[in-house]
Design a protein around this motif. Structure first.
Motif: not given
Length: 295
Positions: A225, A228-230, A232-234, A236-237
């Motif tokens: 949490d 940064s969104k970017s 975190r997304t990388k 999680e993917n």
């Protein structure tokens, strides 16, 4: 009389051979015996090796080797090291020659089916570091994960006789990382030379920043949490690949190896060494080792 400090040198044979071969092959000249056997990598290996022996004064030495391309890592990830081209034709016969040279020096050649030289080095460093100082000679920065108060890693740098010796203090000073965090870094950024990807889109700088800030991959995953969104997304993917890459990066230190302290004791038999280098038409090597035997 003060007893000599016991000091074990673990040599990454593969790293030394490749470095020695390419350093000399770059000139376009390949040293050979009269019968045509290429010996440039063997000669270069001995130059690097003997320089380190003189600088660090080991009482014990072992040389570790890969056995083949199939290891437990290729079972986990079939593309592991799959990007590597075959060794040059002139280098291939020299691997058995350098092992014979090590035999003549009384130095054990250590390897284990299904494991890499790194795993043999890691296992021997753990096994022997309780009783003696350990130095690992390599060009591979992955080995920095093996650094402890009792084990130093000597990284060969460009140019002959040029080394960086890593201890927990110098590793922290240079990279602001603890040895175990090298594994977390590799898990995040992957390793192009070993052909595993880590998290796509995360390079060395981001990986280092994340590990320094959160301590480990587990620390990062507990604080998604806060990223940064970017980033975190990388993560999680590519979560599965992150865990797999971290596994691939970790050097095994529990390989069962038949290698005793006594076998590693470094005592040269001058006549045997001189005879081996004469056979390879490298009398100069015995001479700069100070082993000229009177006729």
């Amino acid at each position: 009389m003060e007893q000599t400090k016991q000091r074990l040198l673990l040599v990454d044979g593969m790293a030394l051979m490749f470095r020695a071969f390419y350093a000399s092959a770059a000139t376009g000249y390949i040293r050979r015996t009269k019968e045509g056997l290429p010996t440039n990598a063997v000669y270069g290996f001995m130059r690097y090796f003997w320089d380190v022996v003189q600088k660090f004064g080991p009482t014990h030495i072992a040389c570790c080797w890969d056995l083949g391309s199939k290891t437990f890592r290729t079972e986990q990830f079939s593309a592991y090291k799959g990007n590597r081209s075959d060794a040059p034709d002139e280098l291939i016969p020299q691997f058995s020659v350098i092992r014979e040279v090590m035999d003549s020096l009384g130095i054990p050649n250590v390897s284990s089916p299904g494991f890499e030289a790194d795993d043999c080095i890691g296992s021997l460093s753990v096994k022997f570091s309780e009783d003696m100082e350990v130095f690992v000679l390599t060009g591979d920065h992955d080995m920095l994960q093996l650094v402890t108060d009792r084990t130093s890693v000597i990284i060969m740098k460009k140019g002959h006789g040029n080394y960086m010796v890593y201890t927990p203090e110098s590793l922290m000073e240079e990279k602001q990382l603890k040895p175990a965090q090298i594994i977390d870094m590799k898990g995040l950024m992957g390793d192009p030379s070993d052909n595993y990807p880590g998290v796509r889109g995360i390079g060395e700088k981001t990986a280092m920043k994340l590990v320094q800030e959160y301590g480990s991959v587990d620390g990062i995953l507990s604080n998604l949490d806060g990223l940064s969104k970017s980033v975190r997304t990388k993560i999680e993917n590519d979560l599965d690949m992150l865990h797999l890459s971290r596994q691939l990066a970790e050097i095994r230190c529990d390989v069962e190896l038949e290698c005793t302290v006594e076998a590693c004791c470094f005592e040269l038999n001058p006549a045997l060494v001189v005879s081996k280098f004469e056979e390879l038409e490298m009398a100069s090597v015995s001479s700069w080792m100070g082993l000229a035997v009177a006729r």
